[in-house]
Scaffold this motif. Structure first.
Motif, PDB file in Angstrom:
ATOM      1  N   MET A  62       0.833  -1.196   0.000  1.00 41.01           N
ATOM      2  CA  MET A  62       0.000   0.000   0.000  1.00 41.01           C
ATOM      3  C   MET A  62       0.876   1.258   0.000  1.00 41.01           C
ATOM      4  N   SER A  63       0.431   2.280  -0.722  1.00 43.52           N
ATOM      5  CA  SER A  63       1.174   3.544  -0.761  1.00 43.52           C
ATOM      6  C   SER A  63       0.995   4.308   0.553  1.00 43.52           C
ATOM      7  N   LEU A  64       1.912   5.209   0.824  1.00 42.24           N
ATOM      8  CA  LEU A  64       1.843   6.033   2.034  1.00 42.24           C
ATOM      9  C   LEU A  64       0.558   6.848   2.052  1.00 42.24           C
ATOM     10  N   ASP A  65       0.157   7.376   0.912  1.00 40.18           N
ATOM     11  CA  ASP A  65      -1.060   8.193   0.828  1.00 40.18           C
ATOM     12  C   ASP A  65      -2.303   7.372   1.190  1.00 40.18           C
ATOM     13  N   ASP A  66      -2.404   6.166   0.634  1.00 44.84           N
ATOM     14  CA  ASP A  66      -3.544   5.297   0.946  1.00 44.84           C
ATOM     15  C   ASP A  66      -3.534   4.885   2.420  1.00 44.84           C
ATOM     16  N   ALA A  67      -2.340   4.596   2.941  1.00 48.70           N
ATOM     17  CA  ALA A  67      -2.220   4.195   4.343  1.00 48.70           C
ATOM     18  C   ALA A  67      -2.647   5.328   5.269  1.00 48.70           C
ATOM     19  N   GLN A  68      -2.295   6.561   4.931  1.00 46.01           N
ATOM     20  CA  GLN A  68      -2.682   7.700   5.769  1.00 46.01           C
ATOM     21  C   GLN A  68      -4.187   7.912   5.756  1.00 46.01           C
ATOM     22  N   LYS A  69      -4.835   7.634   4.639  1.00 48.07           N
ATOM     23  CA  LYS A  69      -6.297   7.758   4.574  1.00 48.07           C
ATOM     24  C   LYS A  69      -6.967   6.696   5.457  1.00 48.07           C
ATOM     25  N   GLU A  81       7.509   4.409   9.292  1.00 50.82           N
ATOM     26  CA  GLU A  81       8.208   4.265   8.018  1.00 50.82           C
ATOM     27  C   GLU A  81       9.585   3.699   8.308  1.00 50.82           C
ATOM     28  N   GLU A  82       9.780   2.433   7.948  1.00 52.67           N
ATOM     29  CA  GLU A  82      11.050   1.768   8.188  1.00 52.67           C
ATOM     30  C   GLU A  82      11.662   1.368   6.854  1.00 52.67           C
ATOM     31  N   GLU A  83      12.923   0.963   6.888  1.00 48.22           N
ATOM     32  CA  GLU A  83      13.598   0.542   5.659  1.00 48.22           C
ATOM     33  C   GLU A  83      12.881  -0.633   5.006  1.00 48.22           C
ATOM     34  N   SER A  84      12.327  -1.520   5.836  1.00 45.05           N
ATOM     35  CA  SER A  84      11.635  -2.695   5.305  1.00 45.05           C
ATOM     36  C   SER A  84      10.247  -2.368   4.769  1.00 45.05           C
ATOM     37  N   GLY A  85       9.763  -1.140   4.998  1.00 47.16           N
ATOM     38  CA  GLY A  85       8.451  -0.724   4.510  1.00 47.16           C
ATOM     39  C   GLY A  85       7.606  -0.113   5.620  1.00 47.16           C
ATOM     40  N   LEU A  86       6.369   0.219   5.280  1.00 50.08           N
ATOM     41  CA  LEU A  86       5.449   0.814   6.242  1.00 50.08           C
ATOM     42  C   LEU A  86       4.923  -0.242   7.204  1.00 50.08           C
ATOM     43  N   LYS A  87       4.713   0.172   8.455  1.00 53.63           N
ATOM     44  CA  LYS A  87       4.113  -0.696   9.472  1.00 53.63           C
ATOM     45  C   LYS A  87       3.098   0.109  10.262  1.00 53.63           C
ATOM     46  N   LEU A  88       2.139  -0.592  10.854  1.00 55.69           N
ATOM     47  CA  LEU A  88       1.191   0.006  11.801  1.00 55.69           C
ATOM     48  C   LEU A  88       1.652  -0.382  13.200  1.00 55.69           C
ATOM     49  N   GLN A  89       1.553   0.564  14.142  1.00 59.46           N
ATOM     50  CA  GLN A  89       1.957   0.263  15.514  1.00 59.46           C
ATOM     51  C   GLN A  89       0.950   0.859  16.491  1.00 59.46           C
ATOM     52  N   GLU A 131       2.538  -4.568  16.334  1.00 59.01           N
ATOM     53  CA  GLU A 131       2.938  -4.060  15.020  1.00 59.01           C
ATOM     54  C   GLU A 131       2.303  -4.940  13.962  1.00 59.01           C
ATOM     55  N   LEU A 132       1.801  -4.301  12.928  1.00 61.91           N
ATOM     56  CA  LEU A 132       1.168  -4.996  11.812  1.00 61.91           C
ATOM     57  C   LEU A 132       1.817  -4.591  10.504  1.00 61.91           C
ATOM     58  N   TRP A 133       2.111  -5.573   9.662  1.00 60.30           N
ATOM     59  CA  TRP A 133       2.552  -5.366   8.298  1.00 60.30           C
ATOM     60  C   TRP A 133       2.468  -6.708   7.590  1.00 60.30           C
ATOM     61  N   THR A 134       2.465  -6.677   6.301  1.00 61.60           N
ATOM     62  CA  THR A 134       2.417  -7.906   5.519  1.00 61.60           C
ATOM     63  C   THR A 134       3.820  -8.158   4.994  1.00 61.60           C
ATOM     64  N   MET A 137       4.696  -8.884   1.315  1.00 60.51           N
ATOM     65  CA  MET A 137       4.623  -7.756   0.381  1.00 60.51           C
ATOM     66  C   MET A 137       5.683  -6.708   0.691  1.00 60.51           C
ATOM     67  N   GLY A 138       6.247  -6.766   1.884  1.00 60.54           N
ATOM     68  CA  GLY A 138       7.233  -5.757   2.274  1.00 60.54           C
ATOM     69  C   GLY A 138       6.593  -4.431   2.648  1.00 60.54           C
ATOM     70  N   GLY A 139       5.420  -4.476   3.229  1.00 63.56           N
ATOM     71  CA  GLY A 139       4.727  -3.245   3.627  1.00 63.56           C
ATOM     72  C   GLY A 139       3.323  -3.551   4.096  1.00 63.56           C
ATOM     73  N   LEU A 140       2.462  -2.558   3.971  1.00 66.72           N
ATOM     74  CA  LEU A 140       1.081  -2.690   4.452  1.00 66.72           C
ATOM     75  C   LEU A 140       0.137  -3.164   3.361  1.00 66.72           C
ATOM     76  N   SER A 141      -0.862  -3.929   3.790  1.00 64.46           N
ATOM     77  CA  SER A 141      -1.964  -4.330   2.914  1.00 64.46           C
ATOM     78  C   SER A 141      -3.267  -3.968   3.628  1.00 64.46           C
TER      79      SER A 141
END
Length: 167
Positions: A62-69, A81-89, A131-134, A137-141
């Motif tokens: 997921m893009s940063l813009d979509d994740a922020q929405k 925002e980490e090197e491995s991708g976006l995560k939720l915490q 913490e949540l991430w997929t 995919m290397g980021g959020l879904s």
């Protein structure tokens, strides 16, 4: 998404007493006014009511813009925002160690049917971090936000530190 998940949003027929009262003559609008029933789209529904779906490793995260929405739909969570991708915490401060273990158990029960599990950490004696991430995919879904919303529905008020009241 099938309409069976949304329920019946159709209009009803008027009752005989309503027809006899002539209520149609007293309302604004013409007899040929078009009436439409709008069924909400998935984005209008609660994320906690949705089910997780399988994701492909070739699917982009997921893009940063979509994740922020979507972040506006999950209370208390923040984006990392980490090197491995976006995560939720999300971080919870609790009464004691026993309450931390209880919260982890409640989270497990809430997310087990989804098959999408958060990374849970019992930090200090009274703090839990999720913490949540997929990772595939290397980021959020979307699944990460669905699980976060399901976790948000867990009752935690009985685990929170007691507030002191001074007279």
């Amino acid at each position: 998404m099938g309409t069976d998940l949304l329920g019946d949003f159709g209009a009803r027929d008027p009752f005989p007493a309503e027809v006899e009262s002539g209520f149609g003559e007293k309302v604004l609008g013409n007899v040929d006014t078009e009436h439409r029933v709008l069924i909400p789209v998935a984005s209008a529904l609660s994320l906690a009511k949705l089910d997780c779906s399988p994701v492909s490793p070739v699917q982009p995260p997921m893009s940063l813009d979509d994740a922020q929405k979507l972040l506006r739909k999950v209370v208390g969570w923040r984006l990392l925002e980490e090197e491995s991708g976006l995560k939720l915490q999300c971080l919870w401060k609790l009464r004691d160690f026993k309450c931390g273990v209880e919260l982890i158990n409640r989270i497990y029960v809430a997310v087990e049917p989804t098959g999408h599990f958060p990374s849970l950490h019992l930090e200090q004696p009274n703090q839990v971090r999720a913490e949540l991430w997929t990772s595939s995919m290397g980021g959020l879904s979307m699944n990460d936000f669905i699980v976060a919303a399901k976790i948000d529905e867990i009752k935690t008020s009985d685990l929170a530190p007691k507030k002191r009241v001074w007279a």
